[in-house]
Design a protein around this motif. Structure first.
Motif, PDB file in Angstrom:
ATOM      1  N   SER A  22       2.054 -24.796 -24.360  1.00  0.00           N
ATOM      2  CA  SER A  22       3.199 -25.652 -23.994  1.00  0.00           C
ATOM      3  C   SER A  22       4.464 -24.841 -23.730  1.00  0.00           C
ATOM      4  CB  SER A  22       3.493 -26.649 -25.118  1.00  0.00           C
ATOM      5  OG  SER A  22       4.137 -26.007 -26.210  1.00  0.00           O
ATOM      6  N   TYR A  24       6.625 -24.491 -25.757  1.00  0.00           N
ATOM      7  CA  TYR A  24       7.661 -25.041 -26.627  1.00  0.00           C
ATOM      8  C   TYR A  24       7.561 -24.389 -28.002  1.00  0.00           C
ATOM      9  CZ  TYR A  24       9.409 -28.550 -23.454  1.00  0.00           C
ATOM     10  OH  TYR A  24      10.018 -29.168 -22.391  1.00  0.00           O
ATOM     11  N   GLY A  78      12.495 -25.746 -28.621  1.00  0.00           N
ATOM     12  CA  GLY A  78      12.849 -25.819 -27.217  1.00  0.00           C
ATOM     13  C   GLY A  78      11.904 -24.991 -26.375  1.00  0.00           C
ATOM     14  N   LYS A  79      11.927 -25.247 -25.080  1.00  0.00           N
ATOM     15  CA  LYS A  79      11.092 -24.521 -24.125  1.00  0.00           C
ATOM     16  C   LYS A  79      11.444 -23.038 -24.192  1.00  0.00           C
ATOM     17  CE  LYS A  79       8.465 -25.005 -20.220  1.00  0.00           C
ATOM     18  NZ  LYS A  79       7.100 -25.535 -20.258  1.00  0.00           N
ATOM     19  N   PHE A  87      15.428 -31.606 -31.594  1.00  0.00           N
ATOM     20  CA  PHE A  87      13.975 -31.650 -31.423  1.00  0.00           C
ATOM     21  C   PHE A  87      13.412 -32.508 -32.575  1.00  0.00           C
ATOM     22  CE2 PHE A  87       9.709 -29.954 -30.672  1.00  0.00           C
ATOM     23  CZ  PHE A  87       9.735 -29.675 -29.319  1.00  0.00           C
TER      24      PHE A  87
END
Ligand code: THU
Length: 131
Positions: A22, A24, A78-79, A87
């Motif tokens: 992902s 993330y 976060g990315k 988050f």
């Protein structure tokens, strides 16, 4: 313990996330009633379903070490490990919190300025299920 200290640990933990699928990265820092802190990061898996969130990593570490009395958790993510906003914990993590924590357990959600929003478990999981 001051929330700022817990937040610093959550941000450090985010850098240890294993998130090749992902991208993330998520970090958590779980505060026990006696002041002990357990950190956690998300750990993904190529088969997807074995992946675990940062919050549950922290709970698994704590409970497996004999800790069950919790006060607060700080969470950030976060990315690519860049925090763009708060988050919030996923539903599964909220239910795991419910298993071990009372209504007044605190969740600090960290934003991109390093500030945080505070919620109680009751606020983020109303009408919750427990046995
Ligand atoms: N994730 C967490 O670590 N905590 C949450 O509460 C929500 C989601 C992780 C799981 C996955 O590795 C990535 O974030 C994207 O969903």
């Amino acid at each position: 313990m001051h929330p700022e200290k817990l937040i610093k640990i959550a941000i450090e933990s985010m850098s240890r996330a294993y998130a090749p699928y992902s991208q993330y990265k998520v970090g958590a820092a779980l505060l026990c009633a006696d002041g002990t802190v357990f950190s956690g990061c998300n750990i993904e898996n190529g088969a997807f379903s074995p992946s675990i969130c940062a919050e549950r990593t922290a709970f698994a570490k704590a409970v497996s070490e004999g800790y069950r009395d919790f006060t607060a958790i700080a969470v950030c993510g976060g990315k690519d490990g860049v925090i763009s906003g708060i988050f919030p914990p996923c539903g599964v993590c909220r239910q795991v919190m419910r298993e071990f924590c009372k209504d007044d357990f605190l969740i600090y959600m960290i934003d991109k300025e390093g500030h945080y929003e505070t919620r109680t478990l009751k606020e983020i999981l109303p009408d919750s299920f427990s046995l």
